[in-house]
Design an enzyme around this catalytic site. Structure first.
Site, short mmCIF file in Angstrom:
data_model
loop_
_atom_site.label_atom_id
_atom_site.label_comp_id
_atom_site.label_asym_id
_atom_site.label_seq_id
_atom_site.Cartn_x
_atom_site.Cartn_y
_atom_site.Cartn_z
N SER A 1 0.79 -1.23 0.00
CA SER A 1 0.00 0.00 0.00
C SER A 1 0.82 1.28 0.00
O SER A 1 0.29 2.34 -0.37
CB SER A 1 -0.96 0.00 1.19
OG SER A 1 -1.99 -0.95 0.99
N VAL A 2 2.08 1.24 0.39
CA VAL A 2 2.88 2.46 0.32
C VAL A 2 2.98 2.96 -1.12
O VAL A 2 3.16 4.16 -1.37
CB VAL A 2 4.29 2.23 0.92
CG1 VAL A 2 5.10 1.29 0.05
CG2 VAL A 2 5.02 3.54 1.12
#
Length: 220
Positions: free
Chosen positions: A64-65
Site C-alpha cells: 500500500s505504500v
C-alpha cells in the site's frame, strides 16, 4: 536507526528489516541500516546472506505504500482532484480479477485524502483506470522503478516491473500494481520515489559519500 530497527523487528516479530533516512532535497542518505547484520571482526562465523545490502539489493512487493505513487500520478495528470469523490462499492473488476479492500468493507463516496487514510484498494484501482495503462506505467518509470537509482554503492538491482509491453502483463496487473502488488521494488527505489514527492516532484540520485577529501581539498 539500528536501535529503532531492532525494536521494530521485536515488535512485529519480523526476521529482517531495513531503514533508510534520506534528505529529499538532495538525495543524501543520512542513515542506512539492515538487520540481521554481522560483526566485521568475525567474518568467519557470519551468515553469508548478511553480507548483502538489502537496502539496495533486496526486491520486495511494496504494497500500500505504493498508493502514493498512483495518487501523485493521478493528481499530476489532473484525472483526479484532491477533493473529487469516487465511489467505493467494496469491489471492482479490473481485467479478469476482482479487487477488494483489505477490510472487505465499502466506504461509499470518498475523496483522495480519505482513500489514502483508509488505504482503499478499490479507489486506488479506479485512479489507475482513469490514468490508463500507458500513462500509469510512464509515471512508474519516471519515479525510478524498474531501474537502478545509481546510488554510489555496489550491488544495486533493478526491481521488477511488468508493463503492457511484457508478454506476461494483463489488464488486471494495472489494478493490482496501483496498490503495490504484483511488482517488485528495492527499499532505495521506494524511498527515493516518495522523497521526490516531498521534493516538489524532482527525483534525485541518492548518494552516501558527501565528498572525497585529500590534503584538505575536495576531490570530484
Amino acid at each position: 536507526v539500528e536501535d529503532e530497527l531492532r525494536r521494530g523487528l521485536r515488535k512485529y516479530r519480523a526476521q529482517s528489516g531495513t531503514i533508510i533516512v534520506m534528505e529529499p532535497a538532495t538525495g543524501a542518505v543520512l542513515a542506512m541500516a539492515n538487520l540481521p547484520t554481522y560483526d566485521p571482526n568475525d567474518l568467519a562465523s557470519a551468515d553469508a546472506t548478511a553480507f548483502q545490502n538489502m537496502a539496495i539489493s533486496a526486491q520486495y512487493e511494496p504494497g500500500s505504500v505504493f498508493k502514493v505513487i498512483t495518487a501523485a500520478a493521478a493528481l499530476d495528470t489532473g484525472v483526479v482532484t484532491p477533493t473529487q469523490k469516487l465511489t467505493d462499492t467494496g469491489s471492482i473488476a479490473v481485467g479478469e480479477r476482482v479487487i477488494l479492500n483489505s477490510s472487505r468493507a465499502a466506504w461509499g463516496a470518498v475523496d483522495m485524502t480519505e482513500a489514502l487514510a483508509r488505504s482503499l484498494n478499490v479507489i486506488t484501482a479506479q485512479w489507475a483506470l482513469l490514468l490508463g495503462s500507458d500513462t500509469f506505467y510512464r509515471y512508474v518509470d519516471r519515479f525510478g522503478f524498474g531501474q537502478v537509482t545509481e546510488i554510489d554503492l555496489g550491488g544495486e538491482v533493478y526491481g521488477l516491473i511488468k508493463t503492457p509491453r511484457s508478454t506476461t502483463w494483463s489488464q488486471s496487473d494495472l489494478g493490482t500494481n496501483s496498490f503495490g502488488q504484483g511488482l517488485a521494488v528495492t527499499p532505495i527505489q521506494m524511498i527515493n520515489a516518495v522523497a521526490a514527492i516531498a521534493n516538489g516532484g524532482k527525483l534525485m540520485r541518492p548518494y552516501v559519500v558527501g565528498a572525497r577529501v585529500a590534503d584538505g581539498a575536495v576531490q570530484y
